[in-house]
Design an enzyme around this catalytic site. Structure first.
Site, PDB file in Angstrom:
ATOM      1  N   GLU A  78       0.892  -1.170   0.000  1.00 52.80           N
ATOM      2  CA  GLU A  78       0.000   0.000   0.000  1.00 52.80           C
ATOM      3  C   GLU A  78       0.924   1.213   0.000  1.00 52.80           C
ATOM      4  O   GLU A  78       1.527   1.548   1.015  1.00 52.80           O
ATOM      5  CB  GLU A  78      -0.913  -0.071   1.231  1.00 52.80           C
ATOM      6  CG  GLU A  78      -2.162   0.752   1.090  1.00 52.80           C
ATOM      7  CD  GLU A  78      -2.034   2.091   1.771  1.00 52.80           C
ATOM      8  OE1 GLU A  78      -1.647   3.052   1.069  1.00 52.80           O
ATOM      9  OE2 GLU A  78      -2.307   2.153   2.968  1.00 52.80           O
ATOM     10  N   CYS A 134      -1.981   8.789   2.862  1.00 55.44           N
ATOM     11  CA  CYS A 134      -1.705   8.398   1.467  1.00 55.44           C
ATOM     12  C   CYS A 134      -2.887   8.724   0.560  1.00 55.44           C
ATOM     13  O   CYS A 134      -2.715   8.853  -0.641  1.00 55.44           O
ATOM     14  CB  CYS A 134      -1.457   6.897   1.369  1.00 55.44           C
ATOM     15  SG  CYS A 134      -0.064   6.382   2.313  1.00 55.44           S
TER      16      CYS A 134
END
Ligand code: SIN
Length: 495
Positions: free
Chosen positions: A265, A299
């Protein structure tokens, strides 16, 4: 009492949740060579604690122990029992929410309100996977060969290496550990060196409620080379990482040496598109959550705000009015609504993006400065007149900087949005149902928010495309990341 402990311990109801040791083979231990590293409070730059700095041998020992633990754990528990263990961990996390939030707030810098929100968010993954644990169904598949049955078993992949980031010290741990435990894996966790205390406290709660100690090992380290043991050791069958794309690529290459399964990720560069038909108040409120949550250090946060030319000025005015109300300060201070960044590097990056943009013609609408004094603070900032040549268009700022670009057509908005190697999240605001479906399909990202700036939840398949990574966490797909499918063909069933 050591000076640094005077900051921490009095703020906790259960001081035993503040731990500076590693957790290996069921014991809280120092690093083999006794080395430690310092952890700082972003709001004051004071030392919060000194944590065991594990070396390669410590990490190898943790991996070997976890492997023994995994085999025993899987053999001795049913899926339902593993679900019950996770449910107990969930209850313990929620019972200790305030202490966990305090630890998280002090080491990460986010506001206490955000820290509480993260603990609830982290716990929601544990609850989710406590319920998913018994649902790891295999299949019976009609065979093309007579008198033959094909079955699939879903089995735990084995011992997993888990490397987590500092921006979500609790949620990124539970999003990975909970599905691993649910299917019967064990984990060796390298928590972030900036924020190891939340991980250690969560581990203590897990072990206290009965999750077998050898299924979770925690090896804090600042030694990046030692940490690569998790990507190279043949015992580790799966590596799950959340962090930058650069480190993710390096770990994936290392993991390929022993063909480990990986979940990555990685970085994002999320577009946040405000079309001319958008509800501008809704979009401005959503931009505040999406851009400034955790001081812009997520993110999935909006990195590029793209506003249609006809509404850009009005939208920017609304955004600036909201940013003006933010109160920058230490996370533990009740009046604070936006905290510091995690370290000086984070502050310098925001400043560099602003300097570059302004030198190329952008205008500072609000903010723009680092306040004087201690702490890793940067003013929340809005820039207008931003163009694709500027650094901020291509590089993830990871800070409280909202750059506003403009566009003239839907086609241009989609082209600008997709003009990046990243593909984690994307957001847009429109009331036209045709456009909603068209643009949601056209955005090259793993997750799309339509008329909302908040997408994260345990039910969401979380993950990216392009250089934002591989795999999906949370959701109905999260268990599969920690399982292997074994096909069993039973022939001659008429015997
Ligand atoms: C991240 O920033 O890596 C995770 C964000 C989230 O789960 O919302």
């Amino acid at each position: 009492m050591a000076q640094h402990l005077k900051t921490f311990l009095p703020q906790l109801k259960k001081s035993e949740l503040f731990i500076e040791d590693a957790f290996i083979d069921g014991q809280w231990v120092k690093a083999k060579d006794g080395k430690t590293f310092e952890v700082y409070e972003p709001a004051t730059e004071d030392v919060l604690g000194r944590v065991a700095n594990c070396d390669r041998d410590d990490i190898k020992r943790a991996i070997e122990t976890a492997d023994l633990g995994q085999k025993k754990f899987y053999k001795s528990t049913t899926a339902a029992q593993r679900g019950v263990l996770l449910r107990k961990w969930y209850d313990a996390i929620m019972e200790n929410e305030e202490d966990l939030a305090t630890i998280l707030c002090l080491e990460n810098g986010k506001t206490l309100l955000e820290a509480r929100g993260e603990i609830t968010y982290a716990a929601s993954y544990v609850l989710w996977f406590s319920e998913e644990a018994p649902r790891a169904y295999g299949e019976t598949i009609p065979s093309s060969t007579p008198n033959t049955t094909v079955l699939t078993f879903k089995q735990p992949i084995g011992t997993c290496g888990i490397i987590t980031p500092w921006n979500f010290p609790a949620a990124m741990i539970t999003r990975k550990i909970a599905p691993a435990i649910a299917v019967g894996c064990s984990v060796v966790v390298k928590p972030p060196s900036e924020t190891p205390f939340t991980a250690l406290a969560l581990t203590k709660l897990a072990v206290d409620v009965g999750i077998p100690p050898r299924t979770i090992q925690v090896v804090p380290t600042r030694d990046r080379t030692a940490a690569t043991e998790l990507a190279t050791n043949p015992i580790i069958k799966k590596l799950s990482f959340t962090g930058s794309t650069g480190v993710g690529k390096m770990l994936t290459q290392l993991a390929a040496g022993t063909m480990k399964k990986v979940s990555m990720e990685l970085g994002g560069n999320a577009p946040f598109i405000v079309f001319a038909d958008a509800d501008l108040d809704l979009a401005a409120d959503a931009a505040m959550i999406c851009k400034f949550r955790c001081s812009g250090q997520t993110c999935v946060c909006a990195n590029r705000i793209l506003a249609h030319k006809s509404v850009a000025a009005e939208f920017t005015k609304k955004l600036v009015a909201r940013v003006a109300k933010l109160q920058l300060g230490a996370g533990m201070d009740k009046s604070t609504t936006i905290g510091p960044l995690v370290n000086k590097g984070g502050v310098d990056k925001v400043a560099a993006h602003i300097t570059d943009a302004v030198s190329k013609g952008a205008k500072i609408e609000i903010g723009g400065k680092k306040p004087a004094g201690k702490g890793f603070f940067h003013e929340p900032t809005v820039l207008s007149g931003v163009t694709p040549e500027m650094l901020v268009a291509n590089d993830e700022t990871f800070g409280p900087l909202a750059p506003v670009f403009t566009f003239e057509s839907e086609e241009e908005a989609v082209r600008l949005a997709n003009a990046t190697e990243f593909g984690l999240a994307g957001y847009f605001f429109s009331r036209d149902v045709g456009r909603v479906l068209r643009v949601a399909r056209a955005l090259e990202v793993g997750m799309v928010g339509v008329n909302t700036g908040k997408i994260s939840e345990a039910a969401l398949p979380f993950g990216g495309v392009k250089e934002s990574g591989l795999g999906r966490e949370g959701s109905m797909y999260g268990l599969a990341e920690y399982q292997v499918i074994k096909s069993v063909t039973i022939g001659n069933t008429d015997l």
